[in-house]
Design a protein around this motif. Structure first.
Motif, PDB file in Angstrom:
ATOM      1  N   ALA A   1       0.830  -1.207   0.000  1.00  0.00           N
ATOM      2  CA  ALA A   1       0.000   0.000   0.000  1.00  0.00           C
ATOM      3  C   ALA A   1       0.866   1.260   0.000  1.00  0.00           C
ATOM      4  O   ALA A   1       0.608   2.209  -0.761  1.00  0.00           O
ATOM      5  CB  ALA A   1      -0.928  -0.003   1.207  1.00  0.00           C
ATOM      6  N   ASP A   2       1.902   1.273   0.830  1.00  0.00           N
ATOM      7  CA  ASP A   2       2.777   2.447   0.883  1.00  0.00           C
ATOM      8  C   ASP A   2       3.581   2.592  -0.398  1.00  0.00           C
ATOM      9  O   ASP A   2       3.745   3.707  -0.926  1.00  0.00           O
ATOM     10  CB  ASP A   2       3.728   2.345   2.077  1.00  0.00           C
ATOM     11  N   LEU A   3       4.096   1.493  -0.916  1.00  0.00           N
ATOM     12  CA  LEU A   3       4.932   1.555  -2.111  1.00  0.00           C
ATOM     13  C   LEU A   3       4.129   1.991  -3.333  1.00  0.00           C
ATOM     14  O   LEU A   3       4.618   2.745  -4.180  1.00  0.00           O
ATOM     15  CB  LEU A   3       5.601   0.205  -2.348  1.00  0.00           C
ATOM     16  N   ILE A   4       2.885   1.536  -3.405  1.00  0.00           N
ATOM     17  CA  ILE A   4       2.022   1.976  -4.504  1.00  0.00           C
ATOM     18  C   ILE A   4       1.747   3.480  -4.396  1.00  0.00           C
ATOM     19  O   ILE A   4       1.739   4.209  -5.396  1.00  0.00           O
ATOM     20  CB  ILE A   4       0.707   1.168  -4.527  1.00  0.00           C
ATOM     21  N   GLN A   5       1.540   3.953  -3.153  1.00  0.00           N
ATOM     22  CA  GLN A   5       1.339   5.389  -2.954  1.00  0.00           C
ATOM     23  C   GLN A   5       2.528   6.203  -3.458  1.00  0.00           C
ATOM     24  O   GLN A   5       2.359   7.261  -4.071  1.00  0.00           O
ATOM     25  CB  GLN A   5       1.115   5.678  -1.471  1.00  0.00           C
ATOM     26  N   VAL A   6       3.735   5.724  -3.193  1.00  0.00           N
ATOM     27  CA  VAL A   6       4.927   6.420  -3.675  1.00  0.00           C
ATOM     28  C   VAL A   6       4.872   6.562  -5.186  1.00  0.00           C
ATOM     29  O   VAL A   6       5.117   7.645  -5.738  1.00  0.00           O
ATOM     30  CB  VAL A   6       6.209   5.661  -3.268  1.00  0.00           C
ATOM     31  N   ARG A   7       4.509   5.506  -5.874  1.00  0.00           N
ATOM     32  CA  ARG A   7       4.489   5.530  -7.343  1.00  0.00           C
ATOM     33  C   ARG A   7       3.365   6.409  -7.878  1.00  0.00           C
ATOM     34  O   ARG A   7       3.486   6.988  -8.958  1.00  0.00           O
ATOM     35  CB  ARG A   7       4.368   4.104  -7.872  1.00  0.00           C
ATOM     36  N   LEU A   8       2.269   6.510  -7.125  1.00  0.00           N
ATOM     37  CA  LEU A   8       1.172   7.376  -7.554  1.00  0.00           C
ATOM     38  C   LEU A   8       1.505   8.852  -7.329  1.00  0.00           C
ATOM     39  O   LEU A   8       1.194   9.705  -8.154  1.00  0.00           O
ATOM     40  CB  LEU A   8      -0.108   7.011  -6.797  1.00  0.00           C
ATOM     41  N   ILE A   9       2.132   9.147  -6.187  1.00  0.00           N
ATOM     42  CA  ILE A   9       2.430  10.538  -5.835  1.00  0.00           C
ATOM     43  C   ILE A   9       3.581  11.105  -6.655  1.00  0.00           C
ATOM     44  O   ILE A   9       3.541  12.253  -7.095  1.00  0.00           O
ATOM     45  CB  ILE A   9       2.751  10.643  -4.325  1.00  0.00           C
ATOM     46  N   ALA A  10       4.615  10.291  -6.860  1.00  0.00           N
ATOM     47  CA  ALA A  10       5.818  10.789  -7.541  1.00  0.00           C
ATOM     48  C   ALA A  10       6.281   9.752  -8.553  1.00  0.00           C
ATOM     49  O   ALA A  10       7.325   9.114  -8.378  1.00  0.00           O
ATOM     50  CB  ALA A  10       6.910  11.089  -6.523  1.00  0.00           C
TER      51      ALA A  10
END
Length: 261
Positions: A230-239
């Motif tokens: 969940a956190d790693l996917i967020q990183v890819r979505l945000i930046a």
């Protein structure tokens, strides 16, 4: 034991003066009598619009007597053009003139040159310049944080943490510094301390990609693959275009392709 991952550290380098913040630093330097003229402001504006044209303009200006402002603008243009080694070399060569005519600018130029060397993947030279800068300005959090980046790239995690401790004692609002310290603590096998720093960073800046990346890695290391994903996917979505996204992708691949569950 590995040191900081250079990619994620450089992504955090809004703490550093390069690349985007170098232009902001240049703006601040306009307040100096040396760098206050309109031609310098025009040159910086041109770099923002078109770095190649800005570099050409700065070169012509320098050849016709533009001095330190022209040379500084040309170096910043090379940063924008990703010619980091050349930019760093040019910035270093400005130091004698700055020391002679504008000594109050030398620390900023040292810091800029060091960060250009970091972007050129020359952390040893970056650390050397930052040692000088810290000695000259020991209470500037930005410089301490920048040296921590260099130390991390050199796998000197304990020294990096010491600089970050000092920086955060001077300015406890720096989310990127907490994220960097989380990385240092993780490499020093202090997972609990790393998670504490990550949560502090995210309380200050909830969408900080580097903090989310660190939290994802910490969860991965604990075996919490769902939380890590969940956190790693967020990183890819945000930046999505950031070095942090690249690192996040590698961890996701380890879970999906290599079956590390």
């Amino acid at each position: 034991m590995t040191g900081f991952k250079i990619a994620s550290l450089l992504a955090i380098a809004s703490l550093a003066l390069l690349p985007e913040a170098a232009l902001a630093a240049g703006d601040a330097m306009q307040k100096s009598r040396v760098l206050e003229d309109e031609a310098y402001r025009d040159c910086l504006a041109q770099i923002r619009k078109d770095p190649e044209e800005g570099f050409a303009q700065a070169q012509v200006w320098q050849a016709t007597g533009g001095g330190l402002p022209a040379a500084h603008c040309a170096a910043l243009a090379l940063v924008e053009l990703k010619h980091y080694g050349d930019a760093a070399d040019r910035l270093e060569k400005l130091l004698p003139e700055a020391e002679k005519h504008a000594p109050h600018l030398t620390v900023a130029i040292l810091d800029q040159a060091a960060n250009a060397w970091l972007l050129a993947e020359r952390p040893v030279r970056a650390r050397e310049l930052l040692d000088i800068a810290v000695k000259a300005a020991p209470d500037q959090p930005d410089i301490l944080i920048d040296r921590a980046v260099a130390l991390g790239a050199l796998q000197q995690d304990a020294a990096a943490r010491a600089d970050l401790d000092r920086a955060l004692s001077l300015d406890p609002t720096r989310a990127e510094a907490y994220a960097l310290r989380a990385s240092a603590r993780r490499h020093l096998r202090d997972a609990a301390g790393a998670m504490e720093d990550v949560e502090t960073a995210l309380a200050i800046e909830p969408r900080l990609p580097e903090a989310l990346l660190e939290r994802g890695i910490l969860k991965f290391d604990k075996g919490d693959r769902k939380g890590a994903r969940a956190d790693l996917i967020q990183v890819r979505l945000i930046a999505p275009d950031s070095p942090s996204a690249v690192t996040a992708g590698k961890y996701i691949e380890r879970m999906d392709v290599k079956g590390e569950r």
